[in-house]
Structure formats: C-alpha cells, structure tokens
Design a protein around this motif. Structure first.
Motif, short mmCIF file in Angstrom:
data_model
loop_
_atom_site.label_atom_id
_atom_site.label_comp_id
_atom_site.label_asym_id
_atom_site.label_seq_id
_atom_site.Cartn_x
_atom_site.Cartn_y
_atom_site.Cartn_z
N SER A 1 -3.72 25.92 3.75
CA SER A 1 -4.61 26.25 2.63
C SER A 1 -6.03 26.54 3.12
O SER A 1 -6.77 27.25 2.45
CB SER A 1 -4.63 25.09 1.63
N ALA A 2 -6.39 25.98 4.27
CA ALA A 2 -7.73 26.24 4.82
C ALA A 2 -7.90 27.74 5.11
O ALA A 2 -8.97 28.31 4.91
CB ALA A 2 -7.95 25.42 6.09
N GLY A 3 -6.83 28.37 5.57
CA GLY A 3 -6.87 29.81 5.86
C GLY A 3 -6.83 30.65 4.59
O GLY A 3 -7.62 31.57 4.41
N TRP A 4 -5.90 30.29 3.68
CA TRP A 4 -5.83 31.03 2.41
C TRP A 4 -7.15 30.91 1.66
O TRP A 4 -7.60 31.86 1.01
CB TRP A 4 -4.68 30.50 1.55
N GLY A 5 -7.75 29.72 1.75
CA GLY A 5 -9.02 29.49 1.05
C GLY A 5 -10.12 30.43 1.51
O GLY A 5 -10.90 30.93 0.69
N VAL A 6 -10.20 30.67 2.81
CA VAL A 6 -11.21 31.60 3.33
C VAL A 6 -10.99 33.00 2.76
O VAL A 6 -11.91 33.67 2.30
CB VAL A 6 -11.20 31.63 4.88
N MET A 7 -9.73 33.45 2.77
CA MET A 7 -9.43 34.79 2.24
C MET A 7 -9.83 34.89 0.77
O MET A 7 -10.48 35.85 0.35
CB MET A 7 -7.93 35.09 2.38
N ILE A 8 -9.43 33.88 -0.01
CA ILE A 8 -9.71 33.91 -1.45
C ILE A 8 -11.22 33.85 -1.71
O ILE A 8 -11.74 34.57 -2.57
CB ILE A 8 -8.97 32.74 -2.14
N ALA A 9 -11.92 33.03 -0.93
CA ALA A 9 -13.36 32.88 -1.14
C ALA A 9 -14.13 34.17 -0.88
O ALA A 9 -15.21 34.38 -1.45
CB ALA A 9 -13.89 31.75 -0.26
N TYR A 10 -13.59 35.03 -0.02
CA TYR A 10 -14.30 36.27 0.31
C TYR A 10 -13.77 37.50 -0.44
O TYR A 10 -14.34 38.58 -0.31
CB TYR A 10 -14.27 36.52 1.83
N LYS B 1 -13.79 38.35 -3.69
CA LYS B 1 -14.73 38.90 -4.69
C LYS B 1 -15.90 39.59 -4.00
O LYS B 1 -16.30 40.68 -4.40
CB LYS B 1 -15.22 37.78 -5.61
N LYS B 2 -16.42 38.96 -2.95
CA LYS B 2 -17.55 39.54 -2.22
C LYS B 2 -17.16 40.91 -1.66
O LYS B 2 -17.90 41.88 -1.77
CB LYS B 2 -17.97 38.63 -1.06
N MET B 3 -16.01 40.96 -1.01
CA MET B 3 -15.57 42.22 -0.38
C MET B 3 -15.33 43.29 -1.45
O MET B 3 -15.71 44.45 -1.27
CB MET B 3 -14.29 41.99 0.43
N ARG B 4 -14.71 42.90 -2.55
CA ARG B 4 -14.43 43.86 -3.63
C ARG B 4 -15.72 44.34 -4.28
O ARG B 4 -15.87 45.53 -4.57
CB ARG B 4 -13.48 43.24 -4.66
N MET C 1 -8.79 31.00 -11.57
CA MET C 1 -10.22 30.74 -11.33
C MET C 1 -10.57 30.85 -9.84
O MET C 1 -11.76 30.84 -9.49
CB MET C 1 -10.59 29.33 -11.82
N LEU C 2 -9.56 30.94 -8.99
CA LEU C 2 -9.82 30.88 -7.55
C LEU C 2 -10.74 32.01 -7.08
O LEU C 2 -11.75 31.78 -6.43
CB LEU C 2 -8.50 30.94 -6.76
N VAL C 3 -10.36 33.25 -7.41
CA VAL C 3 -11.13 34.40 -6.94
C VAL C 3 -12.46 34.47 -7.67
O VAL C 3 -13.52 34.65 -7.07
CB VAL C 3 -10.34 35.71 -7.12
N LYS C 4 -12.40 34.27 -8.99
CA LYS C 4 -13.61 34.37 -9.82
C LYS C 4 -14.69 33.41 -9.31
O LYS C 4 -15.86 33.76 -9.21
CB LYS C 4 -13.24 34.04 -11.27
N ASN C 5 -14.30 32.20 -9.03
CA ASN C 5 -15.28 31.19 -8.61
C ASN C 5 -15.38 31.03 -7.09
O ASN C 5 -16.02 30.11 -6.60
CB ASN C 5 -14.94 29.84 -9.24
N GLU C 6 -14.73 31.92 -6.37
CA GLU C 6 -14.76 31.92 -4.89
C GLU C 6 -14.45 30.53 -4.34
O GLU C 6 -15.16 30.00 -3.49
CB GLU C 6 -16.11 32.44 -4.40
N ILE C 7 -13.35 29.96 -4.84
CA ILE C 7 -12.97 28.60 -4.44
C ILE C 7 -12.24 28.62 -3.10
O ILE C 7 -11.25 29.33 -2.94
CB ILE C 7 -12.08 27.95 -5.53
#
Lengths: 115, 147
Positions: free
Chosen positions: A58-67, A69-72, B107-113
């Motif tokens: 999940s640490a890896g998936w989390g990085v992808m998900i967190a970025y 919106k920024k990339m899009r 909420m994951l992408v929206k809130n950059e969790i």
C-alpha cells in the motif's frame, strides 16, 4: 535487488519509469522522490513500467494515488503498464483499476497518451 | 542484534518466524510466507497473503513499536486443509487493526491520500481478521480460504 528505478523520456514528453524489485515502506520514499522530482520538472505524463515489479504494498499504491490529481491537473497522468498477474490481481481487488489507467503492454500505454 | 528464527512445530502443526520489528525485516517476512505456502497453494492466493502480512507488519513497526526497533514480531502460520491462519504477535503498544476505519476509495484521489491503505488492503483480501490484547501483547490473526 530492493528497488531500481530507471527513467526514460520519449520525444512526446512521456516519461517511462521502469520499476524493478519491490515497493514497500522501506523503498517507497525512493519511489516517491522520483515521482516528486518529475512533477517538480513539470514532467506529468508518466508511465510506470511494472513488468519487473515483484511486489507492491500500500505504501507504493499510496504514492501513485497521491500524485494522480497533481499530474492530471498538470495536463498529464500516471499510467501503469505490464503488471504481472499477481500484482494486477491485488490492484483489481483493491479497485484501484477504477482510479488508475493500466495497460497490458508498454506500447498500449504509450498509444493512450497519443489518443 | 539481528534475530531471525524459524521453527516448525510438528506436534501443533505450524510454522513460525521471529524477526526484529524493523522495516529491514519485511522482506524476510515476505519470503517466509511465500516459501511456506508456494508449493501447496495458488500463487495469487499466496501473494494476497504476502501482501496482507506485509501490511500488518508495516503497521506494527510504525504504530505499535513506533519505529523504536526494540521489539520483535512473531509470526505463526497454521494450515488446515484450504484454510490459512496467520497469527502475528508483538509486544508493542496496543494496536487494534479492527478499530481503524480505512478511507473511502472515492476520496483517495480527490484528497491525495497516501496512507491508511494497508488496513483497507487487509480488510478487502482476508476472509476474517481477529485481534486480542493479551498479557501486554498484540495478537492479530488473519484467516483466508485458499485454492
């Protein structure tokens, strides 16, 4: 082999990051550093080539998900290519396939940026 | 000190591993569960259990021991027909995985969790999760039916 990340930018400005090894909490910061650096350089069209990624926590998936919106928001995206069967199974079980675009091959992922 | 001890208890029919509670141990833990199961079970099911065990141990290192590296993690694998039980014991602070509410997917992408996905992973993949605090120890158990 823990984690080896290789970057290659093509003529269309798409950056292919080859992920070799595993991404867990002990290696995710190195993975995030690469994604963060690309974002800071306005390189927002990213493909992660996961053909040699043996394990993603999940640490890896989390990085992808967190970025994502920024990339899009920057006109790009994070797309995945060539996941092995077991990694892809967990990716789908977690319903990350509803969030992140993934492709069977690197060529398909590259074509998706042209479309 | 490096501690890595693997035992097989034929009488009670389980495999066990004890490792220091640190991120360096995660790969050893993953190898242990894969090597214990890969010859008998479907590789996708083995990988799913590998992911879940890794997530629980990452949380123990981070939250139960707060990364102070002074403790160990004991893992026991019990196999009964097509049911795998993985028991994880640590002596850190109370950490009940069942009390944590994972973030909603939408909420994951929206809130950059970035965090809290591990518990969601375990809850999604495993058939049952049990937790007990016994004698200053956390005892977390995951159960999964496999092929």
């Amino acid at each position: 082999m823990n984690l080896i990340l290789e970057e290659k930018k093509n003529a269309d400005g798409v950056v292919i990051v080859s992920v070799k090894g595993f991404i867990d909490t002990s290696t995710s910061s190195a993975f995030e550093d690469v994604i963060k650096k690309l974002y800071s350089e306005s390189a927002t069209k990213i493909i992660l080539d996961l053909s040699n990624a043996e394990f993603i926590s999940s640490a890896g998936w989390g990085v992808m998900i967190a970025y994502l919106k920024k990339m899009r928001n920057g006109g790009g995206d994070i797309k995945l290519a060539s996941m092995n069967e077991k990694v892809e199974r967990v990716f789908k079980l977690m319903e990350f396939d509803n969030l992140i675009d993934s492709f069977k091959t690197l060529d398909e992922a590259l074509k998706s940026y042209k479309g | 000190m490096t501690l890595e001890k693997m035992t097989t208890d034929k009488k009670n029919d389980f495999l066990s591993l004890t490792v220091p509670a640190e991120n360096k141990s995660l790969q050893i833990i993953r190898n242990f569960i894969v090597q214990s199961l890969e010859h008998s079970f479907n590789k996708n099911n083995v990988y799913e259990l590998e992911v879940c065990l890794n997530e629980i141990c990452e949380n123990i290192v981070k939250y139960s021991y707060e990364e102070n590296k002074n403790g160990n993690i004991l893992i026991k694998i019990k196999i009964k027909s097509d049911i795998i039980r993985v028991i994880i014991i640590d002596t850190g602070k109370p950490f009940n995985i069942l009390e944590y509410q994972p973030p909603d997917k939408d909420m994951l992408v929206k809130n950059e969790i970035k965090g809290k996905l591990g518990i969601r992973t375990v809850q999604t993949i495993c058939d049952k999760i049990l937790y007990k605090r016994l004698k200053e120890k956390n005892r977390t158990e995951i159960i999964k039916k496999v092929k």
